[in-house]
Design an enzyme around this catalytic site. Structure first.
Site, PDB file in Angstrom:
ATOM      1  N   GLY A  12       1.074  -1.321  -0.435  1.00 56.48           N
ATOM      2  CA  GLY A  12      -0.181  -0.100   0.308  1.00 56.48           C
ATOM      3  C   GLY A  12       0.544   0.934  -0.313  1.00 56.48           C
ATOM      4  N   ASP A  13       0.467   2.284   0.086  1.00 59.20           N
ATOM      5  CA  ASP A  13       0.746   3.612   0.002  1.00 59.20           C
ATOM      6  C   ASP A  13       1.845   4.291  -1.701  1.00 59.20           C
ATOM      7  OD1 ASP A  13      -0.948   4.064   1.648  1.00 59.20           O
ATOM      8  OD2 ASP A  13       0.774   3.510   2.898  1.00 59.20           O
ATOM      9  N   LYS A  16      -0.653   5.926  -5.774  1.00 61.28           N
ATOM     10  CA  LYS A  16      -1.805   5.115  -6.173  1.00 61.28           C
ATOM     11  C   LYS A  16      -2.354   6.599  -6.777  1.00 61.28           C
ATOM     12  CE  LYS A  16      -3.898   2.033  -3.559  1.00 61.28           C
ATOM     13  NZ  LYS A  16      -1.677   2.102  -2.502  1.00 61.28           N
ATOM     14  N   GLY A  17      -2.827   6.998  -5.617  1.00 55.93           N
ATOM     15  CA  GLY A  17      -4.256   8.780  -5.716  1.00 55.93           C
ATOM     16  C   GLY A  17      -3.296   9.432  -6.483  1.00 55.93           C
ATOM     17  N   GLY A  40      -5.621   5.421   2.126  1.00 60.25           N
ATOM     18  CA  GLY A  40      -5.813   7.136   1.921  1.00 60.25           C
ATOM     19  C   GLY A  40      -4.704   7.315   0.317  1.00 60.25           C
ATOM     20  N   HIS A  41      -5.152   8.225  -0.220  1.00 60.07           N
ATOM     21  CA  HIS A  41      -4.600   8.122  -1.565  1.00 60.07           C
ATOM     22  C   HIS A  41      -4.439   9.786  -1.824  1.00 60.07           C
ATOM     23  CE1 HIS A  41      -6.104   4.200  -3.328  1.00 60.07           C
ATOM     24  NE2 HIS A  41      -5.693   4.496  -1.958  1.00 60.07           N
ATOM     25  N   THR A 129      -6.824  -0.188  10.755  1.00 56.09           N
ATOM     26  CA  THR A 129      -6.138   1.533  10.403  1.00 56.09           C
ATOM     27  C   THR A 129      -7.160   1.808  10.979  1.00 56.09           C
ATOM     28  OG1 THR A 129      -7.689   0.635   8.702  1.00 56.09           O
ATOM     29  CG2 THR A 129      -5.492   1.669   8.703  1.00 56.09           C
ATOM     30  N   ARG A 143     -23.066 -13.155   5.204  1.00 55.26           N
ATOM     31  CA  ARG A 143     -24.603 -12.544   4.485  1.00 55.26           C
ATOM     32  C   ARG A 143     -25.599 -11.993   5.343  1.00 55.26           C
ATOM     33  NH1 ARG A 143     -24.734 -18.907   2.541  1.00 55.26           N
ATOM     34  NH2 ARG A 143     -24.381 -19.187   4.633  1.00 55.26           N
ATOM     35  N   GLN A 222      -4.703   0.062  -1.060  1.00 56.21           N
ATOM     36  CA  GLN A 222      -4.033  -0.768  -0.136  1.00 56.21           C
ATOM     37  C   GLN A 222      -3.493  -2.019  -1.229  1.00 56.21           C
ATOM     38  OE1 GLN A 222      -7.751  -1.565   0.672  1.00 56.21           O
ATOM     39  NE2 GLN A 222      -6.722   0.166   2.031  1.00 56.21           N
ATOM     40  N   THR A 298      -3.815   8.034   6.025  1.00 57.50           N
ATOM     41  CA  THR A 298      -4.803   7.725   7.323  1.00 57.50           C
ATOM     42  C   THR A 298      -4.375   7.973   8.675  1.00 57.50           C
ATOM     43  OG1 THR A 298      -5.283   6.588   5.342  1.00 57.50           O
ATOM     44  CG2 THR A 298      -6.509   5.948   7.531  1.00 57.50           C
ATOM     45  N   ARG A 301       0.579   7.286  11.666  1.00 56.85           N
ATOM     46  CA  ARG A 301       2.143   5.843  11.892  1.00 56.85           C
ATOM     47  C   ARG A 301       3.206   6.581  10.856  1.00 56.85           C
ATOM     48  NH1 ARG A 301      -1.612   0.446  12.086  1.00 56.85           N
ATOM     49  NH2 ARG A 301      -2.235   1.160  10.331  1.00 56.85           N
ATOM     50  N   ARG A 303       5.704   4.552   8.646  1.00 56.69           N
ATOM     51  CA  ARG A 303       5.944   3.848   7.913  1.00 56.69           C
ATOM     52  C   ARG A 303       7.421   2.988   8.507  1.00 56.69           C
ATOM     53  NH1 ARG A 303       3.963   6.840   2.819  1.00 56.69           N
ATOM     54  NH2 ARG A 303       1.489   7.077   3.304  1.00 56.69           N
TER      55      ARG A 303
HETATM   56  P1  GDP Z   1      -1.112   5.998  -1.935  1.00 56.03           P
HETATM   57  O1  GDP Z   1      -2.289   5.453  -0.543  1.00 56.03           O
HETATM   58  O2  GDP Z   1      -0.647   4.251  -2.712  1.00 56.03           O
HETATM   59  O3  GDP Z   1      -1.917   6.944  -2.678  1.00 56.03           O
HETATM   60  O4  GDP Z   1      -0.497   6.440  -1.291  1.00 56.03           O
HETATM   61  P2  GDP Z   1      -0.206   7.722  -0.013  1.00 56.03           P
HETATM   62  O5  GDP Z   1      -0.671   9.040  -1.203  1.00 56.03           O
HETATM   63  O6  GDP Z   1      -1.204   6.999   1.463  1.00 56.03           O
HETATM   64  O7  GDP Z   1       1.365   8.277  -0.158  1.00 56.03           O
HETATM   65  C1  GDP Z   1       2.483   8.341  -0.963  1.00 56.03           C
HETATM   66  C2  GDP Z   1       3.142   9.532  -0.734  1.00 56.03           C
HETATM   67  O8  GDP Z   1       4.057   9.963  -1.479  1.00 56.03           O
HETATM   68  C3  GDP Z   1       1.786  10.478  -0.545  1.00 56.03           C
HETATM   69  O9  GDP Z   1       2.469  11.850   0.503  1.00 56.03           O
HETATM   70  C4  GDP Z   1       2.610  11.227  -2.165  1.00 56.03           C
HETATM   71  O10 GDP Z   1       1.585  12.573  -2.195  1.00 56.03           O
HETATM   72  C5  GDP Z   1       3.283  11.280  -2.262  1.00 56.03           C
HETATM   73  N1  GDP Z   1       4.006  10.465  -4.091  1.00 56.03           N
HETATM   74  C6  GDP Z   1       3.838  10.544  -4.541  1.00 56.03           C
HETATM   75  N2  GDP Z   1       4.752  10.085  -5.782  1.00 56.03           N
HETATM   76  C7  GDP Z   1       5.790  10.482  -4.934  1.00 56.03           C
HETATM   77  C8  GDP Z   1       7.510  10.793  -5.361  1.00 56.03           C
HETATM   78  O11 GDP Z   1       7.418  10.301  -6.040  1.00 56.03           O
HETATM   79  N3  GDP Z   1       8.390  11.768  -4.483  1.00 56.03           N
HETATM   80  C9  GDP Z   1       7.414  11.484  -3.152  1.00 56.03           C
HETATM   81  N4  GDP Z   1       9.358  12.574  -2.928  1.00 56.03           N
HETATM   82  N5  GDP Z   1       6.592  11.293  -2.661  1.00 56.03           N
HETATM   83  C10 GDP Z   1       6.316  11.105  -3.365  1.00 56.03           C
HETATM   84  P1  IMO Z   2      -3.719   3.089   0.194  1.00 49.46           P
HETATM   85  O1  IMO Z   2      -5.216   2.605  -0.537  1.00 49.46           O
HETATM   86  C1  IMO Z   2      -1.468   0.480   3.259  1.00 49.46           C
HETATM   87  C2  IMO Z   2      -2.561  -1.991   6.089  1.00 49.46           C
HETATM   88  C3  IMO Z   2      -2.960  -1.567   8.012  1.00 49.46           C
HETATM   89  C4  IMO Z   2      -2.711  -2.853   8.691  1.00 49.46           C
HETATM   90  C5  IMO Z   2      -4.123  -3.881   7.790  1.00 49.46           C
HETATM   91  C6  IMO Z   2      -5.423  -3.718   8.238  1.00 49.46           C
HETATM   92  O2  IMO Z   2      -3.526   3.896   1.303  1.00 49.46           O
HETATM   93  O3  IMO Z   2      -2.667   2.068  -0.027  1.00 49.46           O
HETATM   94  P2  IMO Z   2      -7.273  -3.046   7.893  1.00 49.46           P
HETATM   95  O4  IMO Z   2      -7.736  -1.452   8.363  1.00 49.46           O
HETATM   96  O5  IMO Z   2      -7.646  -2.984   6.570  1.00 49.46           O
HETATM   97  O6  IMO Z   2      -8.054  -3.325   8.189  1.00 49.46           O
HETATM   98  O7  IMO Z   2      -5.943  -3.527   8.330  1.00 49.46           O
HETATM   99  O8  IMO Z   2      -3.428  -3.333   6.550  1.00 49.46           O
HETATM  100  N1  IMO Z   2      -3.642  -0.806   5.868  1.00 49.46           N
HETATM  101  C7  IMO Z   2      -2.720  -0.386   4.859  1.00 49.46           C
HETATM  102  N2  IMO Z   2      -1.001  -0.054   4.323  1.00 49.46           N
HETATM  103  N3  IMO Z   2      -2.085   1.540   2.810  1.00 49.46           N
HETATM  104  C8  IMO Z   2      -3.296   1.060   3.070  1.00 49.46           C
HETATM  105  O9  IMO Z   2      -4.715   1.627   1.834  1.00 49.46           O
HETATM  106  C9  IMO Z   2      -3.761   0.499   4.252  1.00 49.46           C
HETATM  107  N4  IMO Z   2      -5.045   0.214   3.976  1.00 49.46           N
HETATM  108  C10 IMO Z   2      -4.970  -1.241   5.471  1.00 49.46           C
HETATM  109  O10 IMO Z   2      -2.125  -0.769   8.203  1.00 49.46           O
HETATM  110  O11 IMO Z   2      -1.785  -3.503   8.406  1.00 49.46           O
HETATM  111 MG    MG Z   3      -1.980   5.192   1.404  1.00 46.85          MG
END
Ligand code: GDP
Ligand code: IMO
Ligand code: MG
Length: 429
Positions: A12-13, A16-17, A40-41, A129, A143, A222, A298, A301, A303
């Site tokens: 995750g993270d 994608k957003g 959290g995108h 989360t 169900r 995720q 989100t 915490r 990472r």
């Molecule tokens: P997602 O959950 O996959 O949409 O990713 P998140 O938004 O949770 O986490 C990605 C973080 O990295 C965010 O704070 C973005 O603003 C940041 N980000 C995305 N692409 C880049 C990049 O190429 N470089 C840096 N430094 N930050 C980035």
């Molecule tokens: P995005 O879409 C990173 C992780 C939680 C935990 C596990 C289970 O922003 O990439 P949950 O609340 O789903 O029951 O938690 O999954 N987790 C994520 N980690 N990015 C996310 O979403 C996540 N959504 C859940 O930290 O380890």
């Molecule tokens: Mg995220």
């Protein structure tokens, strides 16, 4: 016209957003297919950072239809907050947001059960989360869940009370004090509020869009290593985060899937508990966290950070049938003289493996690394692929050779403009 799927290949993270927002003008529809407010995108443009949890990342483009699919678990209170939050940027999300009637509703008691279950697990907690994701999907599979379409039924209140009372029994088992009045009032207010959005049987809409030739981008939440079936169980989320999840989470046939865009960071992060073979517990990990601002979008915490893990990435590429790779956060590695990549694992019995073991939590694997030179320079202002430092180009070439999939986007910063396209991703739709 086929649906393209964009998803995270790690924990995750991955960013994608940012990429969905970047690619959105190439499409007419953006659709979320699983997860919920655990996501959290982050999108950044015009100097402003936005974090979306349930609303698809196409929402800032007013001509794009944004769909919350049936595979999503929806928290009405969070959705209300998100819609209200967008208003100050002139976005009326309710105008171009359509919610599947079959999406499951997260109730206040689902959140309480999530928290109680985590507390009871003690040190072996998942690190959820605490948004109620697991209990809501559990009710769906049992169900007995409530769906968005149920809100419109005359006996919704009664259905709600029946399920809530079941949940109260579970909470009594955990021996947790339950204070529900405030959360329940907020829930019912939010339920009324979200009725301004369009509810639909979105599987019909989506399949009609396909027939009409409208481009659709499915936005994953995720990452593949958190998948309920293939992630490091039980340290996973409760949905199928893979390309296959787009079929069940939107109601499309597998043959309707076109490109599968796999997003990965140039290194690895994980938030919450569970195995992470290349995790760095040292100063290098600290530097990565600081440079990458690796704190949950989100939950806030910190990472966990570590080097690139090729066996894990290959596994995710295999499961998803990834056709194009996008590498994110290349700029975070600017500060390192050397970059490490885990090529395979050493197992406790001395043998080596390129596969993820069944019980990754119990079997401690030792990553074996290849070291590559870093580029030790800023990537600011670079807009063309060929202008990137040679050591970064070599890193990309090495990964492509190892992964057998082209890396077509390199992201060099959080802003929309800090995105380098190497090859045209798709003919303009
Ligand atoms: P997602 O959950 O996959 O949409 O990713 P998140 O938004 O949770 O986490 C990605 C973080 O990295 C965010 O704070 C973005 O603003 C940041 N980000 C995305 N692409 C880049 C990049 O190429 N470089 C840096 N430094 N930050 C980035
Ligand atoms: P995005 O879409 C990173 C992780 C939680 C935990 C596990 C289970 O922003 O990439 P949950 O609340 O789903 O029951 O938690 O999954 N987790 C994520 N980690 N990015 C996310 O979403 C996540 N959504 C859940 O930290 O380890
Ligand atoms: Mg995220």
């Amino acid at each position: 016209m086929k649906i393209d799927v964009l998803l995270g290949l790690q924990w995750g993270d991955e960013g994608k957003g940012k990429v969905v927002d970047f690619l959105a003008p190439e499409y007419k529809v953006v659709a979320r297919f699983q997860g919920g407010p655990n996501a959290g995108h982050t999108l950044e443009f015009d100097g402003i950072k936005h974090v979306l949890h349930q609303i698809p990342s196409g929402i800032f483009r007013p001509d794009i239809i944004n769909i919350i699919g049936n595979g999503v678990v929806l928290d009405a209170v969070v959705l209300r907050r998100e819609i209200e939050g967008l208003k100050k940027y002139g976005i009326d999300a309710s105008k171009n947001l359509i919610i599947s009637k079959k999406a499951q509703l997260i109730l206040p008691t689902h959140r309480l059960m999530d928290a109680a279950s985590e507390k009871a697990k003690g040190v072996s907690k998942i690190g959820s989360t605490l948004k109620g994701i697991g209990p809501t999907y559990a009710d769906k599979i049992a169900r007995q869940g409530l769906r968005v379409g149920d809100l419109l039924l005359p006996d919704f209140q009664k259905r709600y009370e029946t399920l809530r009372d079941k949940h109260m029994n579970v909470l009594a088992f955990y021996n947790e004090p339950v204070e529900l009045a405030e959360a329940e009032a907020a829930f019912f207010e939010a339920i009324e509020y979200i009725k301004q959005c369009r509810f639909a049987d979105t599987e019909y809409l989506i399949n009609n869009y396909i027939k009409e030739g409208k481009g659709i981008l499915a936005e994953g939440a995720q990452g593949s290593l958190l998948d309920i079936d293939f992630g490091s169980y039980p340290y996973v989320t409760s949905s199928n985060t893979m390309a296959a999840g787009a079929c069940t989470g939107l109601g499309i046939a597998p043959a309707s899937v076109g490109e599968v865009y796999g997003i990965f960071k140039a290194y690895c992060t994980r938030v919450g508990s569970g195995p992470f073979p290349t995790e760095l517990h040292d100063e290098t990990g600290e530097r990565m966290r600081k440079e990458g601002n690796e704190f949950g979008s989100t939950t806030g915490r910190p990472r966990r950070c570590g080097w690139m893990d090729l066996p894990a990435l290959r596994y995710a590429i295999m499961l998803n049938g990834v056709t194009q790779l996008f590498m994110m956060k290349a700029d975070v590695l600017n500060i390192f003289d050397e970059i490490k990549v885990c090529t395979h694992y050493k197992l406790p019995d001395g043998t080596t493996s390129e596969e993820l073991p069944f019980d990754m939590d119990a079997v401690e694997v030792t990553p074996v690394y290849k070291t590559l030179p870093g580029w030790s320079q800023s990537l600011k202002g670079i807009t063309k692929y060929d202008e990137l430092p040679q050591a970064l180009l070599d890193y990309v070439a090495y990964l492509e050779q190892q992964l057998n999939v082209p890396i077509n986007i390199i992201s060099t910063g959080p802003d929309r403009t800090q995105t380098i396209i190497r090859k045209k991703i798709k003919e303009i739709i």
